[in-house]
Design an enzyme around this catalytic site. Structure first.
Site, PDB file in Angstrom:
ATOM      1  N   ASP A  31      62.437 -71.967 -22.006  1.00 11.86           N
ATOM      2  CA  ASP A  31      61.716 -70.687 -22.123  1.00 11.86           C
ATOM      3  C   ASP A  31      62.503 -69.649 -22.898  1.00 11.86           C
ATOM      4  OD1 ASP A  31      60.017 -70.627 -18.893  1.00 11.86           O
ATOM      5  OD2 ASP A  31      59.855 -71.912 -20.648  1.00 11.86           O
ATOM      6  N   ALA A  32      63.806 -69.612 -22.617  1.00  7.54           N
ATOM      7  CA  ALA A  32      64.639 -68.593 -23.265  1.00  7.54           C
ATOM      8  C   ALA A  32      64.676 -68.813 -24.778  1.00  7.54           C
ATOM      9  CB  ALA A  32      66.049 -68.640 -22.700  1.00  7.54           C
ATOM     10  N   ASP A  35      61.401 -67.678 -26.211  1.00  2.69           N
ATOM     11  CA  ASP A  35      61.352 -66.217 -26.323  1.00  2.69           C
ATOM     12  C   ASP A  35      62.178 -65.732 -27.504  1.00  2.69           C
ATOM     13  OD1 ASP A  35      61.309 -65.784 -22.741  1.00  2.69           O
ATOM     14  OD2 ASP A  35      59.690 -66.069 -24.168  1.00  2.69           O
ATOM     15  N   SER A  80      66.417 -76.536  -3.731  1.00  2.00           N
ATOM     16  CA  SER A  80      66.945 -77.516  -4.673  1.00  2.00           C
ATOM     17  C   SER A  80      68.276 -78.031  -4.150  1.00  2.00           C
ATOM     18  CB  SER A  80      67.081 -76.889  -6.047  1.00  2.00           C
ATOM     19  OG  SER A  80      67.871 -75.747  -5.946  1.00  2.00           O
ATOM     20  N   LEU A  81      68.960 -78.780  -4.953  1.00  2.00           N
ATOM     21  CA  LEU A  81      70.219 -79.384  -4.524  1.00  2.00           C
ATOM     22  C   LEU A  81      71.327 -78.953  -5.465  1.00  2.00           C
ATOM     23  CD1 LEU A  81      68.955 -83.047  -4.034  1.00  2.00           C
ATOM     24  CD2 LEU A  81      69.735 -81.529  -2.220  1.00  2.00           C
ATOM     25  N   GLU A 113      70.289 -91.838  -1.396  1.00  2.00           N
ATOM     26  CA  GLU A 113      68.967 -92.193  -1.937  1.00  2.00           C
ATOM     27  C   GLU A 113      68.967 -91.935  -3.435  1.00  2.00           C
ATOM     28  OE1 GLU A 113      66.473 -89.298  -0.115  1.00  2.00           O
ATOM     29  OE2 GLU A 113      66.946 -89.953   1.912  1.00  2.00           O
ATOM     30  N   LYS A 115      68.033 -90.443  -6.819  1.00  2.00           N
ATOM     31  CA  LYS A 115      67.394 -89.156  -7.102  1.00  2.00           C
ATOM     32  C   LYS A 115      66.264 -89.398  -8.090  1.00  2.00           C
ATOM     33  CE  LYS A 115      68.351 -84.350  -8.104  1.00  2.00           C
ATOM     34  NZ  LYS A 115      67.265 -84.085  -9.022  1.00  2.00           N
ATOM     35  N   ASP A 117      63.294 -88.971 -10.616  1.00  2.00           N
ATOM     36  CA  ASP A 117      63.008 -87.985 -11.653  1.00  2.00           C
ATOM     37  C   ASP A 117      61.491 -87.807 -11.755  1.00  2.00           C
ATOM     38  OD1 ASP A 117      63.593 -86.157 -13.526  1.00  2.00           O
ATOM     39  OD2 ASP A 117      64.285 -87.556 -15.058  1.00  2.00           O
ATOM     40  N   ARG A 136      56.039 -77.901  -5.625  1.00  2.00           N
ATOM     41  CA  ARG A 136      57.153 -77.040  -5.259  1.00  2.00           C
ATOM     42  C   ARG A 136      56.946 -75.619  -5.781  1.00  2.00           C
ATOM     43  NH1 ARG A 136      62.151 -75.759  -7.704  1.00  2.00           N
ATOM     44  NH2 ARG A 136      63.751 -75.347  -6.166  1.00  2.00           N
ATOM     45  N   GLU A 172      58.661 -87.188  -3.489  1.00  2.06           N
ATOM     46  CA  GLU A 172      58.587 -87.080  -4.937  1.00  2.06           C
ATOM     47  C   GLU A 172      57.425 -87.910  -5.468  1.00  2.06           C
ATOM     48  OE1 GLU A 172      61.185 -85.268  -6.035  1.00  2.06           O
ATOM     49  OE2 GLU A 172      61.478 -85.693  -8.179  1.00  2.06           O
ATOM     50  N   TYR A 220      61.025 -88.423   1.344  1.00  2.73           N
ATOM     51  CA  TYR A 220      62.469 -88.392   1.607  1.00  2.73           C
ATOM     52  C   TYR A 220      62.971 -87.155   2.338  1.00  2.73           C
ATOM     53  CZ  TYR A 220      62.249 -85.704  -2.748  1.00  2.73           C
ATOM     54  OH  TYR A 220      61.919 -84.805  -3.708  1.00  2.73           O
ATOM     55  N   LYS A 283      72.964 -87.329   1.684  1.00  8.16           N
ATOM     56  CA  LYS A 283      72.595 -86.390   2.746  1.00  8.16           C
ATOM     57  C   LYS A 283      73.337 -86.761   4.016  1.00  8.16           C
ATOM     58  CE  LYS A 283      67.961 -86.334   0.817  1.00  8.16           C
ATOM     59  NZ  LYS A 283      66.540 -86.677   0.962  1.00  8.16           N
ATOM     60  N   LYS A 307      75.041 -86.592  -9.965  1.00 10.20           N
ATOM     61  CA  LYS A 307      74.296 -86.936 -11.173  1.00 10.20           C
ATOM     62  C   LYS A 307      75.045 -87.966 -11.999  1.00 10.20           C
ATOM     63  CE  LYS A 307      70.808 -83.896 -11.242  1.00 10.20           C
ATOM     64  NZ  LYS A 307      70.687 -83.028 -12.374  1.00 10.20           N
ATOM     65  N   CYS A 398      79.023 -54.350 -31.268  1.00  7.78           N
ATOM     66  CA  CYS A 398      77.782 -54.884 -30.732  1.00  7.78           C
ATOM     67  C   CYS A 398      76.802 -55.135 -31.883  1.00  7.78           C
ATOM     68  CB  CYS A 398      77.182 -53.892 -29.745  1.00  7.78           C
ATOM     69  SG  CYS A 398      75.530 -54.350 -29.205  1.00  7.78           S
ATOM     70  N   CYS A 401      73.628 -52.481 -31.222  1.00  4.45           N
ATOM     71  CA  CYS A 401      73.716 -51.026 -31.337  1.00  4.45           C
ATOM     72  C   CYS A 401      74.916 -50.568 -32.160  1.00  4.45           C
ATOM     73  CB  CYS A 401      73.756 -50.381 -29.952  1.00  4.45           C
ATOM     74  SG  CYS A 401      75.321 -50.613 -29.101  1.00  4.45           S
ATOM     75  N   CYS A 416      79.850 -54.880 -25.059  1.00  2.73           N
ATOM     76  CA  CYS A 416      79.413 -53.721 -25.814  1.00  2.73           C
ATOM     77  C   CYS A 416      79.668 -52.484 -24.960  1.00  2.73           C
ATOM     78  CB  CYS A 416      77.917 -53.871 -26.111  1.00  2.73           C
ATOM     79  SG  CYS A 416      77.096 -52.340 -26.538  1.00  2.73           S
ATOM     80  N   CYS A 422      72.698 -48.632 -25.600  1.00  4.58           N
ATOM     81  CA  CYS A 422      72.474 -49.866 -26.365  1.00  4.58           C
ATOM     82  C   CYS A 422      71.092 -50.403 -26.008  1.00  4.58           C
ATOM     83  CB  CYS A 422      73.546 -50.899 -26.034  1.00  4.58           C
ATOM     84  SG  CYS A 422      73.206 -52.509 -26.761  1.00  4.58           S
TER      85      CYS A 422
HETATM   86  S1  IVH Z   1      66.120 -83.888  -0.995  1.00  7.01           S
HETATM   87  C1  IVH Z   1      66.724 -79.587   0.610  1.00  7.01           C
HETATM   88  N1  IVH Z   1      65.993 -86.310  -1.945  1.00  7.01           N
HETATM   89  O1  IVH Z   1      65.622 -83.264  -6.596  1.00  7.01           O
HETATM   90  C2  IVH Z   1      66.810 -80.828  -0.185  1.00  7.01           C
HETATM   91  N2  IVH Z   1      65.424 -84.513  -3.405  1.00  7.01           N
HETATM   92  O2  IVH Z   1      67.454 -81.165  -7.354  1.00  7.01           O
HETATM   93  C3  IVH Z   1      65.515 -81.313  -0.653  1.00  7.01           C
HETATM   94  N3  IVH Z   1      64.712 -85.227  -5.627  1.00  7.01           N
HETATM   95  O3  IVH Z   1      63.511 -80.624  -5.772  1.00  7.01           O
HETATM   96  C4  IVH Z   1      65.573 -82.357  -1.666  1.00  7.01           C
HETATM   97  N4  IVH Z   1      64.934 -87.393  -5.302  1.00  7.01           N
HETATM   98  O4  IVH Z   1      62.403 -82.862  -6.365  1.00  7.01           O
HETATM   99  C5  IVH Z   1      65.826 -85.008  -2.223  1.00  7.01           C
HETATM  100  N5  IVH Z   1      65.899 -88.522  -2.626  1.00  7.01           N
HETATM  101  C6  IVH Z   1      65.740 -87.227  -2.905  1.00  7.01           C
HETATM  102  C7  IVH Z   1      65.294 -86.774  -4.163  1.00  7.01           C
HETATM  103  C8  IVH Z   1      65.148 -85.399  -4.373  1.00  7.01           C
HETATM  104  C9  IVH Z   1      64.578 -86.461  -6.163  1.00  7.01           C
HETATM  105  C10 IVH Z   1      64.430 -83.971  -6.346  1.00  7.01           C
HETATM  106  C11 IVH Z   1      63.549 -83.020  -5.592  1.00  7.01           C
HETATM  107  C12 IVH Z   1      64.306 -81.726  -5.529  1.00  7.01           C
HETATM  108  C13 IVH Z   1      65.322 -81.917  -6.600  1.00  7.01           C
HETATM  109  C14 IVH Z   1      66.563 -81.092  -6.313  1.00  7.01           C
END
Ligand code: IVH
Length: 669
Positions: A31-32, A35, A80-81, A113, A115, A117, A136, A172, A220, A283, A307, A398, A401, A416, A422
């Site tokens: 987005d940035a 813009d 989020s995580l 678990e 992650k 996508d 979400r 997910e 999950y 977790k 990651k 700057c 300005c 600046c 400014c």
């Molecule tokens: S747990 C409070 N478990 O990752 C924690 N998230 O970066 C709730 N995601 O928004 C998330 N696989 O969409 C959890 N096994 C998994 C996941 C997972 C994918 C996504 C999820 C979340 C995002 C956070």
């Protein structure tokens, strides 16, 4: 390129971005960046109004179209995580947990678990019947996609008798790689990757389209429920399986020292998996520990996403642009020849600051290596080949300005010195002021703020509240009308009462983010008291200065920034203007007004059986203010073993001293 060619190139990029965003549900640039492209084009058009006729790509778009879905407010936010990228960071994550809980040797057990996508979804069951589904969204409010979710094959419509009356299950929605390829092969519209395909397919107003797309679901996580379902996360997953939910079969219990091996194992399996993953989520298995650990900011303390390593690519550095932020920081960024990095077209990368450019000695025209990891802005790793350019000279003024730009003390950032004179700083502050966590004025997004600032309608934050008086004039502006102008006036009027924490955050003081604003609001309680204290604290050695220094979480640098803000006449004038326009409401002490700790000023000293961070978080959650030093204003001093000077001072001052057990009793622990 001459001006016209540059404009045409910009318009082409904007048009492509519009199509990708609005029609393909597959944004290609952040987005940035978008813009920034628009801003550049607008700047050229301001100098050449005769070209505006041709600039249709600009006229055609606004912000995201109203999506057409009903909104659903999440009962508990969808968070989020935090991410880690290597074993050392994972070890640090575990160390943080241990410190928080005050654990010594005991090994922690995790559930690992993949992650996924895809996009996260919340599924609510009432009286064991599927009731609704929400995306979400921004974490607080999502879109009602109930109809669309009902088209999923593996969604349980009903839960067995042992399920609670009310339960929200999170997971997910994803599309397999094979289904994604088949979908792209079957239609002209091309999705960039399975995640965008899943999002585009789920977010269809016409659910019959969703029904034709093959979407899958792994559950999950837990949302709210009327009764507990399990004692461990593993047991929860087993229960979900029994209830008919898809649960990722690669999920596994791992001891903390088994995470690295699991990471390698899944990393090796990744390419052959039928779906995209971008890491592994770890977790804490024990749900009681999870609840003790709680959340910090937008992420749980009890989980982390490890990651996979970043994707890399090489391209040409076309230019180094300098942006001016809200606090005057000059931030360089690299404009790149667009390059695809792991499925995303990258056109900009961060260069952090002046020293970073010097250290890497990146020059315009060089071939550079860059990497993109997760959602973070791509980074330049280094120069692969020289392009013949000269060493980059960071501007001493700057770019907006022309004021002197300086580095104070050991700050890596050049700023600046123009302050609110400014235009760049002013506009950024106004954008921040109206933004979601601050005054949250609907319709006063970045584009509108810039427009009104350029038109001379906004010279400072108080002017925002004078906009309704200019409604007729706004209605006559290009792209506006009576209806939208009236809507804006109403939105502004509805925000003339605001909580203290939001108000403080809205001021855009350096280092005062949402968390620090909350700490200050809780500590001072009312706007009048806060302001009075900040003015009194200008004097070195004053009680007010000492008090500011004692607020837990507000360190010396933050205190300095606050004092600097209150030392500037133009800021005081802004505050006075705002005092006339808005009503700042007192801050109620956190969640629990009835709690015996609400509003109490507390100090912990000595060794407690509970680790200090946990004790502090618990007390704060019940509305207490935890400070580091004992003073007349302290209500309770919790004294652990081997307490020293603080306990002594508390006795001297005749304060209420609590044992750890007394504190636990008061806090209901
Ligand atoms: S747990 C409070 N478990 O990752 C924690 N998230 O970066 C709730 N995601 O928004 C998330 N696989 O969409 C959890 N096994 C998994 C996941 C997972 C994918 C996504 C999820 C979340 C995002 C956070």
């Amino acid at each position: 390129m001459n001006g016209r060619e540059t404009l045409n190139a910009l318009l082409a990029k904007i048009a492509a971005a519009n199509t990708a965003y609005h029609e393909h549900d597959a944004p290609e640039i952040a987005d940035a960046e978008y813009d920034a492209l628009r801003r550049e084009a607008e700047a050229i058009l301001a100098a050449h109004p005769e070209w505006r006729e041709d600039a249709k790509a600009l006229a055609q778009v606004g912000a995201k179209p109203a999506s057409g879905f009903k909104k659903i407010i999440h009962r508990t936010p969808m968070l989020s995580l935090d991410n880690v990228f290597d074993a050392a960071e994972f070890v640090e994550f575990i160390a943080r947990i241990r410190r928080f809980l005050g654990l010594k040797g005991e090994a922690l057990e995790f559930v690992a678990e993949p992650k996924m996508d895809g996009l996260s979804i919340s599924l609510t069951y009432e009286h064991r019947k599927f009731a609704r589904a929400a995306t979400r969204g921004d974490g607080t409010e999502g879109e009602d996609v109930t109809e669309n979710i009902l088209t999923l094959q593996n969604l349980p419509r009903e839960l067995p008798k042992d399920a609670p009356d009310f339960i929200e299950i999170r997971g997910e929605v994803y599309m397999t790689k094979a289904d994604f390829l088949a979908l792209n092969a079957s239609q002209a519209r091309q999705f960039a990757n399975p995640r965008n395909a899943a999002a585009g397919s789920l977010r269809q107003l016409d659910a019959s389209i969703t029904a034709k797309r093959k979407l899958s679901l792994f559950a999950y996580a837990q949302g709210e429920s009327s009764a507990p379902v399990a004692k461990t996360h593993w047991e929860y997953l087993e229960t979900l399986k029994r209830w008919g939910f898809g649960v990722n079969p690669l999920s596994r219990r791992v001891p903390e020292n088994g995470a690295e091996a699991f990471q390698t194992e899944i990393g090796e399996a990744r390419a052959a998996l039928p779906y995209d993953i971008d890491g592994v989520v770890y977790k804490i298995n024990d749900l009681a520990l999870q609840s003790r650990l709680g959340f910090v900011g937008r992420a749980p303390r009890w989980a982390v996403a490890w990651k996979f390593p970043a994707e890399k690519a090489r391209t040409i550095l076309e230019d180094i642009e300098i942006q001016v932020g809200r606090t005057g920081a000059l931030t360089p960024r690299a404009r790149l020849q667009p390059v695809n990095v792991g499925g995303v077209l990258v056109t900009y990368a961060t260069l952090h600051n002046e020293d970073e450019i010097a250290r890497k000695d990146v020059r315009i025209g060089d071939v550079v290596e860059l990497q993109r990891a997760g959602d973070v802005i791509p980074q330049i790793l280094g120069v692969l080949k020289r392009g013949g350019g000269e060493a980059f000279k960071f501007p001493g003024h700057c770019p907006v300005c022309g004021s002197l730009a300086v580095r104070v003390d050991d700050d890596v950032v050049r700023r600046c010195t123009g302050g609110l004179t400014c235009p760049a700083q002013m506009v950024e502050r106004l954008i921040h002021f109206c933004s979601r966590g601050a005054f949250d004025i609907e319709g006063m997004g970045e584009k509108t703020v810039r427009e009104f600032h350029e038109a001379g309608l906004l010279r400072g934050a108080p002017d925002i509240f004078a906009l309704p008086a200019h409604e007729a004039e706004i209605a006559r502006r290009e792209g506006w009308g009576e209806v939208s102008a009236a809507k804006l006036s109403a939105a502004i009027a509805s925000r003339q009462r605001i909580g203290l924490a939001r108000f403080i955050f809205a001021l855009g003081i350096r280092r005062i983010g949402e968390n620090n604003a909350k700490l200050l609001a809780r500590h001072y309680g009312s706007y009048a008291q806060w302001k009075e204290a900040m003015l009194a604290a200008q004097i070195i050695g004053s009680d007010a200065r000492l008090e500011l220094g004692s607020i837990s979480g507000i360190g010396p640098a933050i205190a300095q920034d606050l004092l600097a803000f209150f030392a500037e006449d133009h800021n005081l004038a802004t505050l006075e203007g705002l005092e006339r326009a808005v009503l700042v409401q007192d801050e109620e002490a956190a969640a629990a007004i009835d709690s015996p700790l609400a509003g109490k000023v507390m100090v912990f000293t000595g060794t407690l059986s509970m680790a200090r961070p946990e004790a502090k978080a618990r007390a704060e959650a019940l509305g207490a203010k935890v400070t580091e030093s004992v003073s007349k204003k302290t209500d309770y001093v919790v004294v652990g073993e081997d307490a020293g000077s603080k306990a002594k001072k508390a006795t001297e001052l005749g304060l209420t001293i609590l044992t750890e057990q007394q504190f636990r009793d008061l806090a209901g622990l």
